[in-house]
Design a protein around this motif. Structure first.
Motif, PDB file in Angstrom:
ATOM      1  N   GLU A 262       0.800  -1.229   0.000  1.00  0.00           N
ATOM      2  CA  GLU A 262       0.000   0.000   0.000  1.00  0.00           C
ATOM      3  C   GLU A 262       0.828   1.272   0.000  1.00  0.00           C
ATOM      4  O   GLU A 262       0.264   2.360  -0.145  1.00  0.00           O
ATOM      5  CB  GLU A 262      -0.928  -0.001   1.220  1.00  0.00           C
ATOM      6  N   HIS A 263       2.143   1.172   0.173  1.00  0.00           N
ATOM      7  CA  HIS A 263       2.968   2.374   0.241  1.00  0.00           C
ATOM      8  C   HIS A 263       4.021   2.377  -0.869  1.00  0.00           C
ATOM      9  O   HIS A 263       4.664   1.358  -1.118  1.00  0.00           O
ATOM     10  CB  HIS A 263       3.673   2.473   1.599  1.00  0.00           C
ATOM     11  N   GLU A 264       4.183   3.523  -1.498  1.00  0.00           N
ATOM     12  CA  GLU A 264       5.245   3.671  -2.502  1.00  0.00           C
ATOM     13  C   GLU A 264       6.590   3.879  -1.813  1.00  0.00           C
ATOM     14  O   GLU A 264       7.615   3.352  -2.266  1.00  0.00           O
ATOM     15  CB  GLU A 264       4.957   4.855  -3.414  1.00  0.00           C
ATOM     16  N   LYS A 265       6.597   4.623  -0.708  1.00  0.00           N
ATOM     17  CA  LYS A 265       7.824   4.895   0.036  1.00  0.00           C
ATOM     18  C   LYS A 265       7.748   4.190   1.384  1.00  0.00           C
ATOM     19  O   LYS A 265       6.812   4.402   2.157  1.00  0.00           O
ATOM     20  CB  LYS A 265       8.004   6.402   0.239  1.00  0.00           C
ATOM     21  N   ILE A 266       8.724   3.332   1.642  1.00  0.00           N
ATOM     22  CA  ILE A 266       8.752   2.552   2.885  1.00  0.00           C
ATOM     23  C   ILE A 266       9.981   2.984   3.681  1.00  0.00           C
ATOM     24  O   ILE A 266      11.119   2.834   3.212  1.00  0.00           O
ATOM     25  CB  ILE A 266       8.794   1.039   2.601  1.00  0.00           C
ATOM     26  N   ILE A 267       9.754   3.529   4.869  1.00  0.00           N
ATOM     27  CA  ILE A 267      10.849   4.061   5.688  1.00  0.00           C
ATOM     28  C   ILE A 267      10.895   3.334   7.029  1.00  0.00           C
ATOM     29  O   ILE A 267       9.883   3.238   7.727  1.00  0.00           O
ATOM     30  CB  ILE A 267      10.675   5.576   5.924  1.00  0.00           C
TER      31      ILE A 267
ATOM     32  N   SER B 137       8.067  -3.744  -7.427  1.00  0.00           N
ATOM     33  CA  SER B 137       8.541  -2.805  -8.450  1.00  0.00           C
ATOM     34  C   SER B 137       8.129  -1.371  -8.144  1.00  0.00           C
ATOM     35  O   SER B 137       7.024  -1.119  -7.650  1.00  0.00           O
ATOM     36  CB  SER B 137       7.994  -3.208  -9.822  1.00  0.00           C
ATOM     37  N   ASN B 138       9.064  -0.455  -8.419  1.00  0.00           N
ATOM     38  CA  ASN B 138       8.852   0.991  -8.268  1.00  0.00           C
ATOM     39  C   ASN B 138       8.735   1.448  -6.808  1.00  0.00           C
ATOM     40  O   ASN B 138       8.439   2.623  -6.560  1.00  0.00           O
ATOM     41  CB  ASN B 138       7.612   1.439  -9.042  1.00  0.00           C
ATOM     42  N   LYS B 139       8.993   0.560  -5.858  1.00  0.00           N
ATOM     43  CA  LYS B 139       8.956   0.951  -4.449  1.00  0.00           C
ATOM     44  C   LYS B 139      10.248   1.672  -4.067  1.00  0.00           C
ATOM     45  O   LYS B 139      11.294   1.497  -4.696  1.00  0.00           O
ATOM     46  CB  LYS B 139       8.763  -0.268  -3.543  1.00  0.00           C
ATOM     47  N   LYS B 140      10.174   2.475  -3.002  1.00  0.00           N
ATOM     48  CA  LYS B 140      11.332   3.194  -2.485  1.00  0.00           C
ATOM     49  C   LYS B 140      11.527   2.803  -1.020  1.00  0.00           C
ATOM     50  O   LYS B 140      10.644   3.018  -0.195  1.00  0.00           O
ATOM     51  CB  LYS B 140      11.140   4.706  -2.621  1.00  0.00           C
ATOM     52  N   PHE B 141      12.691   2.206  -0.727  1.00  0.00           N
ATOM     53  CA  PHE B 141      12.995   1.726   0.618  1.00  0.00           C
ATOM     54  C   PHE B 141      14.116   2.555   1.228  1.00  0.00           C
ATOM     55  O   PHE B 141      15.187   2.698   0.625  1.00  0.00           O
ATOM     56  CB  PHE B 141      13.415   0.258   0.576  1.00  0.00           C
ATOM     57  N   PHE B 142      13.886   3.105   2.411  1.00  0.00           N
ATOM     58  CA  PHE B 142      14.889   3.907   3.098  1.00  0.00           C
ATOM     59  C   PHE B 142      15.070   3.381   4.518  1.00  0.00           C
ATOM     60  O   PHE B 142      14.104   3.322   5.293  1.00  0.00           O
ATOM     61  CB  PHE B 142      14.470   5.380   3.144  1.00  0.00           C
ATOM     62  N   GLY B 143      16.302   2.997   4.854  1.00  0.00           N
ATOM     63  CA  GLY B 143      16.590   2.561   6.212  1.00  0.00           C
ATOM     64  C   GLY B 143      15.772   1.376   6.661  1.00  0.00           C
ATOM     65  O   GLY B 143      15.320   1.315   7.801  1.00  0.00           O
ATOM     66  N   CYS B 144      15.588   0.384   5.787  1.00  0.00           N
ATOM     67  CA  CYS B 144      14.800  -0.799   6.121  1.00  0.00           C
ATOM     68  C   CYS B 144      15.716  -1.985   6.413  1.00  0.00           C
ATOM     69  O   CYS B 144      16.817  -2.086   5.866  1.00  0.00           O
ATOM     70  CB  CYS B 144      13.848  -1.154   4.983  1.00  0.00           C
ATOM     71  N   ASP B 145      15.246  -2.887   7.258  1.00  0.00           N
ATOM     72  CA  ASP B 145      16.036  -4.051   7.646  1.00  0.00           C
ATOM     73  C   ASP B 145      15.327  -5.323   7.210  1.00  0.00           C
ATOM     74  O   ASP B 145      14.282  -5.689   7.760  1.00  0.00           O
ATOM     75  CB  ASP B 145      16.261  -4.054   9.161  1.00  0.00           C
ATOM     76  N   PHE B 146      15.921  -6.007   6.202  1.00  0.00           N
ATOM     77  CA  PHE B 146      15.409  -7.281   5.707  1.00  0.00           C
ATOM     78  C   PHE B 146      16.405  -8.402   5.994  1.00  0.00           C
ATOM     79  O   PHE B 146      16.477  -9.385   5.255  1.00  0.00           O
ATOM     80  CB  PHE B 146      15.142  -7.192   4.202  1.00  0.00           C
ATOM     81  N   THR B 147      17.190  -8.269   7.039  1.00  0.00           N
ATOM     82  CA  THR B 147      18.186  -9.281   7.379  1.00  0.00           C
ATOM     83  C   THR B 147      17.543 -10.658   7.560  1.00  0.00           C
ATOM     84  O   THR B 147      16.515 -10.797   8.216  1.00  0.00           O
ATOM     85  CB  THR B 147      18.910  -8.891   8.679  1.00  0.00           C
TER      86      THR B 147
ATOM     87  N   ASN C 172      13.104  -1.527 -10.918  1.00  0.00           N
ATOM     88  CA  ASN C 172      12.990  -0.075 -10.784  1.00  0.00           C
ATOM     89  C   ASN C 172      12.750   0.361  -9.340  1.00  0.00           C
ATOM     90  O   ASN C 172      12.048   1.333  -9.069  1.00  0.00           O
ATOM     91  CB  ASN C 172      11.869   0.456 -11.676  1.00  0.00           C
ATOM     92  N   ILE C 173      13.354  -0.359  -8.382  1.00  0.00           N
ATOM     93  CA  ILE C 173      13.216   0.072  -6.989  1.00  0.00           C
ATOM     94  C   ILE C 173      14.330   1.048  -6.624  1.00  0.00           C
ATOM     95  O   ILE C 173      15.367   1.122  -7.285  1.00  0.00           O
ATOM     96  CB  ILE C 173      13.223  -1.111  -5.995  1.00  0.00           C
ATOM     97  N   THR C 174      14.113   1.780  -5.567  1.00  0.00           N
ATOM     98  CA  THR C 174      15.129   2.629  -4.949  1.00  0.00           C
ATOM     99  C   THR C 174      15.373   2.097  -3.539  1.00  0.00           C
ATOM    100  O   THR C 174      14.418   1.816  -2.816  1.00  0.00           O
ATOM    101  CB  THR C 174      14.655   4.091  -4.873  1.00  0.00           C
TER     102      THR C 174
ATOM    103  N   THR D   9      15.996  -5.420 -11.874  1.00  0.00           N
ATOM    104  CA  THR D   9      16.488  -4.682 -13.025  1.00  0.00           C
ATOM    105  C   THR D   9      16.146  -3.190 -12.925  1.00  0.00           C
ATOM    106  O   THR D   9      15.144  -2.800 -12.319  1.00  0.00           O
ATOM    107  CB  THR D   9      15.914  -5.241 -14.330  1.00  0.00           C
ATOM    108  N   ASN D  10      17.014  -2.366 -13.530  1.00  0.00           N
ATOM    109  CA  ASN D  10      16.794  -0.917 -13.614  1.00  0.00           C
ATOM    110  C   ASN D  10      16.565  -0.275 -12.248  1.00  0.00           C
ATOM    111  O   ASN D  10      15.755   0.653 -12.102  1.00  0.00           O
ATOM    112  CB  ASN D  10      15.603  -0.606 -14.527  1.00  0.00           C
ATOM    113  N   SER D  11      17.289  -0.750 -11.245  1.00  0.00           N
ATOM    114  CA  SER D  11      17.096  -0.238  -9.885  1.00  0.00           C
ATOM    115  C   SER D  11      18.247   0.662  -9.452  1.00  0.00           C
ATOM    116  O   SER D  11      19.340   0.619 -10.016  1.00  0.00           O
ATOM    117  CB  SER D  11      16.945  -1.404  -8.904  1.00  0.00           C
ATOM    118  N   SER D  12      17.987   1.465  -8.436  1.00  0.00           N
ATOM    119  CA  SER D  12      18.995   2.351  -7.855  1.00  0.00           C
ATOM    120  C   SER D  12      19.164   1.974  -6.391  1.00  0.00           C
ATOM    121  O   SER D  12      18.310   2.283  -5.553  1.00  0.00           O
ATOM    122  CB  SER D  12      18.548   3.816  -7.981  1.00  0.00           C
ATOM    123  N   ILE D  13      20.259   1.278  -6.096  1.00  0.00           N
ATOM    124  CA  ILE D  13      20.491   0.747  -4.750  1.00  0.00           C
ATOM    125  C   ILE D  13      21.856   1.238  -4.278  1.00  0.00           C
ATOM    126  O   ILE D  13      22.881   0.897  -4.861  1.00  0.00           O
ATOM    127  CB  ILE D  13      20.427  -0.788  -4.743  1.00  0.00           C
ATOM    128  N   ILE D  14      21.863   2.054  -3.238  1.00  0.00           N
ATOM    129  CA  ILE D  14      23.095   2.720  -2.801  1.00  0.00           C
ATOM    130  C   ILE D  14      23.249   2.557  -1.288  1.00  0.00           C
ATOM    131  O   ILE D  14      22.264   2.590  -0.536  1.00  0.00           O
ATOM    132  CB  ILE D  14      23.069   4.213  -3.186  1.00  0.00           C
TER     133      ILE D  14
END
Length: 223
Positions: A53-58, A73-83, A94-96, A113-118
């Motif tokens: 339900e969320h495009e940006k997940i913080i 796809s197309n989701k944006k993840f910031f400071g998330c823990d999937f350990t 196309n995720i961030t 594919t086509n993602s930005s992961i930094i």
């Protein structure tokens, strides 16, 4: 950044899963880890619903959750823990992702594919039949990963690290390898064709000499 609450079980050192309020929003309330939470099925449902339900997940903490047949796809993840998570047949094109943790996770038949992961860590994870192509994977930690029949083709891997990784039947064609660290890797049937291997680091001495390949690994990049 995710809140690093420890599990409510006093002797447990695992991070607690995210807690949600009645409206489905993430709270800073203390919680249990996946091993001790009373209703693991419900918390998994809440986490999957939140991502859907969320495009940006913080600040989401989903440690140990199994995700299958989902579309991130197309989701944006910031400071998330999937350990310690397992991802099977997950599409994440196309995720961030920024400052996220996927350490000790497994990825099977997944696509990034086509993602930005930094500034994100995948250390000690396993990739099987997965695509990380045409992406920006910059300053990421892939140390001690195991990759089987996967592809990083066409990806910018600037300053990322693959120290002590096992790479089998995995392709790095046409990649930017500037300052990419690959020493102590074990590789079989790996291609760096058209990649700038002269700017990668293949040995602890800091040069681009290859001291760790075996089998019929291929290191044929351009200058």
């Amino acid at each position: 950044m995710f809140t690093q609450n420890k599990c409510l079980v006093h002797h447990c050192q695992h991070n607690a899963l995210s807690a949600f309020d009645e409206d489905g929003n993430i709270t800073e309330e203390k919680n249990y880890c996946l091993d001790h939470i009373p209703n693991p099925g419900m918390v998994k449902e809440n986490i999957c619903k939140y991502i859907h339900e969320h495009e940006k997940i913080i600040g989401l903490n989903a440690c140990g959750i199994f995700f299958s047949d989902m579309d991130f796809s197309n989701k944006k993840f910031f400071g998330c823990d999937f350990t310690g998570c397992s991802f099977m047949n997950v599409r994440a094109d196309n995720i961030t992702a920024r400052l996220c943790f996927f350490d000790f996770s497994s990825f099977t038949d997944c696509s990034f594919t086509n993602s930005s992961i930094i500034f994100t860590s995948f250390s000690a994870s396993t990739f099987a039949h997965s695509l990380l192509t045409s992406s920006n994977l910059i300053q990421c930690n892939f140390n001690a990963i195991q990759a089987y029949q996967s592809s990083f083709d066409g990806t910018d891997l600037f300053s990322s690290r693959f120290i002590k990784s096992l790479l089998f039947d995995t392709s790095f064609r046409n990649c930017n390898l500037k300052k990419t660290i690959l020493y102590d890797t074990k590789r079989m049937n790996v291609s760096f064709k058209m990649s700038n291997t002269r700017e990668a680091v293949f040995s602890r001495s800091g040069d681009n000499s290859d001291d760790a390949q075996f089998g019929n690994s291929i290191v044929d990049g351009g200058a």
